[in-house]
Enzyme design. Structure first.
Site, PDB file in Angstrom:
ATOM      1  CB  ALA A 171       5.267 -10.898   3.494  1.00  0.00           C
ATOM      2  N   GLY A 172       7.791  -9.842   1.202  1.00  0.00           N
ATOM      3  CA  GLY A 172       8.347 -10.196  -0.099  1.00  0.00           C
ATOM      4  C   GLY A 172       7.284 -10.290  -1.179  1.00  0.00           C
TER       5      GLY A 172
ATOM      6  CD  GLU B 198       9.657   0.810  -4.101  1.00  0.00           C
ATOM      7  OE1 GLU B 198       8.520   0.658  -4.587  1.00  0.00           O
ATOM      8  OE2 GLU B 198      10.247  -0.096  -3.490  1.00  0.00           O
TER       9      GLU B 198
ATOM     10  CG  ASP C 126       8.536  -5.465  -7.023  1.00  0.00           C
ATOM     11  OD1 ASP C 126       8.887  -6.546  -7.530  1.00  0.00           O
ATOM     12  OD2 ASP C 126       9.089  -4.963  -6.028  1.00  0.00           O
TER      13      ASP C 126
HETATM   14  P1  ADP Z   1       7.478  -5.238   0.258  1.00  0.00           P
HETATM   15  O1  ADP Z   1       7.253  -4.326  -0.904  1.00  0.00           O
HETATM   16  O2  ADP Z   1       8.196  -6.485  -0.132  1.00  0.00           O
HETATM   17  O3  ADP Z   1       6.240  -5.539   1.023  1.00  0.00           O
HETATM   18  P2  ADP Z   1       9.029  -2.997   1.076  1.00  0.00           P
HETATM   19  O4  ADP Z   1      10.015  -2.777   2.184  1.00  0.00           O
HETATM   20  O5  ADP Z   1       9.471  -2.733  -0.311  1.00  0.00           O
HETATM   21  O6  ADP Z   1       8.470  -4.480   1.247  1.00  0.00           O
HETATM   22  O7  ADP Z   1       7.760  -2.080   1.306  1.00  0.00           O
HETATM   23  C1  ADP Z   1       7.092  -2.079   2.556  1.00  0.00           C
HETATM   24  C2  ADP Z   1       6.790  -0.642   2.954  1.00  0.00           C
HETATM   25  O8  ADP Z   1       5.798  -0.079   2.059  1.00  0.00           O
HETATM   26  C3  ADP Z   1       6.179  -0.524   4.331  1.00  0.00           C
HETATM   27  O9  ADP Z   1       7.175  -0.496   5.324  1.00  0.00           O
HETATM   28  C4  ADP Z   1       5.428   0.797   4.214  1.00  0.00           C
HETATM   29  O10 ADP Z   1       6.313   1.894   4.374  1.00  0.00           O
HETATM   30  C5  ADP Z   1       4.950   0.785   2.772  1.00  0.00           C
HETATM   31  N1  ADP Z   1       3.590   0.253   2.669  1.00  0.00           N
HETATM   32  C6  ADP Z   1       3.199  -0.823   1.955  1.00  0.00           C
HETATM   33  N2  ADP Z   1       1.881  -1.063   2.102  1.00  0.00           N
HETATM   34  C7  ADP Z   1       1.405  -0.111   2.915  1.00  0.00           C
HETATM   35  C8  ADP Z   1       0.124   0.174   3.483  1.00  0.00           C
HETATM   36  N3  ADP Z   1      -0.945  -0.573   3.218  1.00  0.00           N
HETATM   37  N4  ADP Z   1       0.038   1.237   4.300  1.00  0.00           N
HETATM   38  C9  ADP Z   1       1.107   1.989   4.583  1.00  0.00           C
HETATM   39  N5  ADP Z   1       2.325   1.753   4.103  1.00  0.00           N
HETATM   40  C10 ADP Z   1       2.504   0.727   3.290  1.00  0.00           C
HETATM   41 MG    MG Z   2       8.793  -3.478  -2.097  1.00  0.00          MG
END
Ligand code: ADP
Ligand code: MG
Length: 370
Positions: A116-117, A153, A165
């Site tokens: 969700a950013g 990352e 972040d």
């Molecule tokens: P953002 O960081 O903006 O939410 P990203 O694409 O950078 O979007 O990161 C999202 C990804 O991080 C998810 O698709 C998943 O792979 C991982 N992730 C984040 N939180 C969780 C969680 N609580 N459980 C499992 N994976 C997670």
């Molecule tokens: Mg991210």
């Protein structure tokens, strides 16, 4: 999803929480050694973790179906694939930095909304890093932990992240935004407590992500680096508007966004230091205009969200993040929050767009043990 005890047949050694973040101002300037001003929000990721002595790693998340189990030695660039790479990658990065880390059992039991950013990825990394630091007595400071999270990352997941972040999640304190200088990684706490002034920050997630986003990001980054090279500068960080006279057309507009945005961060910080939070509204608006007109990374949904929020009482609004979808933020008097939310929803309905998701974003404390 069952609890830690059912999954791993033991109790966790502890629970650690790390928040998501919102960037108040300073967008698309991190690859120009610029300044940004994120703050941690109340949404957080919680990991329950138990140390192991056999070098095995078991990872589960309530937010994702499939867990991962493997040896510490099986972790590296690209492995494990998928979400587990964010948590396992932290173990790998800490070992790469020469620290002695054992295996873990880890359950992600609460999460920042994914994608969700709001930076759920950094929240997962930072909660994991803090847990591992405590459980294996590494005694690393938060900057060192942030560096390991960034490496996880970048290298294990293979996603490029500039570090804002992770700094926001680990270094933020409640009632402040974090001024981050991406040239040297230095930070400063800047007073930011909208509730004290009867204000609130709303995050309007348009829930659209246009397919051009990824390619355009690389194109913008290249344009900014090329503009610096044309001007004979290492980065646009120290460029002035007058320096940009040597450019024209598209290169000028791209560079002008970066130069003016860095100046807006400085102005916002000066206002916040001065206790004039409400006065940053026009800077948010100017940031949006610059991102839309000079940097050309906005889209119809983001423009509509910002215009509608302003028209219904927000002091300022701007798109946040990479652009071409994602979220906008608005600075709104508490008394107008409902009006703004309703107006934005109605405007999206009237244009036949998907309903946006609207949340509040309250400056909150950084990662900590529960
Ligand atoms: P953002 O960081 O903006 O939410 P990203 O694409 O950078 O979007 O990161 C999202 C990804 O991080 C998810 O698709 C998943 O792979 C991982 N992730 C984040 N939180 C969780 C969680 N609580 N459980 C499992 N994976 C997670
Ligand atoms: Mg991210």
């Amino acid at each position: 999803m069952t609890g830690f005890r059912n999954l791993f047949d033991r109790e966790p050694d502890g629970r650690w929480a790390a928040p998501g973040r919102v960037n108040l101002i300073g967008e698309h300037v991190d690859y120009a050694e610029g300044l940004c001003l994120p703050f941690a929000i109340a949404e957080r990721t919680v990991v329950e973790v138990g140390a192991r002595t056999d070098g095995r790693v078991r990872l589960q998340s309530a937010a994702e179906g499939e867990g991962w189990e493997g040896a510490l030695d099986a972790i590296g660039p690209g492995s494990p694939a998928g979400w587990a790479g964010y948590a396992a990658g932290v173990l790998w990065a800490l070992r790469e930095a020469g620290h002695s880390v054992g295996g873990i059992d880890l359950l992600v039991s609460e999460t920042v909304p994914l994608g969700a950013g709001l930076s759920s990825s950094a929240a997962l990394e930072c909660a994991t890093a803090l847990a591992v630091n405590d459980l294996f007595g590494l005694a690393l400071d938060r900057r060192e932990l942030a560096a390991a999270c960034i490496r996880a990352e970048n290298d294990v997941v293979g996603a490029s992240t500039g570090g804002m972040d992770q700094a926001a999640s680990l270094l933020s304190t409640a009632g402040h935004a974090l001024l981050l200088d991406t040239r040297d990684g230095s930070t400063r706490q800047v007073p930011f407590a909208p509730a004290d002034d009867g204000l609130r920050v709303l995050v309007i997630d348009t829930r659209v992500r246009h397919h051009l986003a990824d390619g355009q990001y690389g194109e913008r980054r290249a344009a900014v680096e090329k503009a610096a090279a044309t001007l004979g500068l290492h980065s646009l960080r120290d460029a002035t508007l007058r320096d940009l006279d040597a450019l024209d057309g598209e290169p000028l507009r791209r560079a002008r966004h970066v130069v003016t945005e860095i100046a807006r961060v400085r102005e916002a910080v000066a206002l916040l230091d001065d206790g004039r939070l409400q006065d940053i509204g026009p800077l948010l608006d100017a940031s949006h205009t610059s991102l839309a007109k000079d940097f050309e990374v906005s889209c119809r949904e983001l423009d509509l969200a910002c215009e509608t929020a302003r028209a219904s009482g927000a002091f300022g609004a701007r798109m946040v993040g990479g652009g071409f979808g994602g979220s906008a933020i608005a600075l709104v008097p508490v008394s107008r929050v409902d009006d703004v939310a309703t107006s934005v929803r109605d405007a999206f309905t009237a244009e036949g767009l998907r309903q946006p998701e609207i949340r509040r974003a309250d400056p909150s404390e950084g990662a900590h043990r529960l």
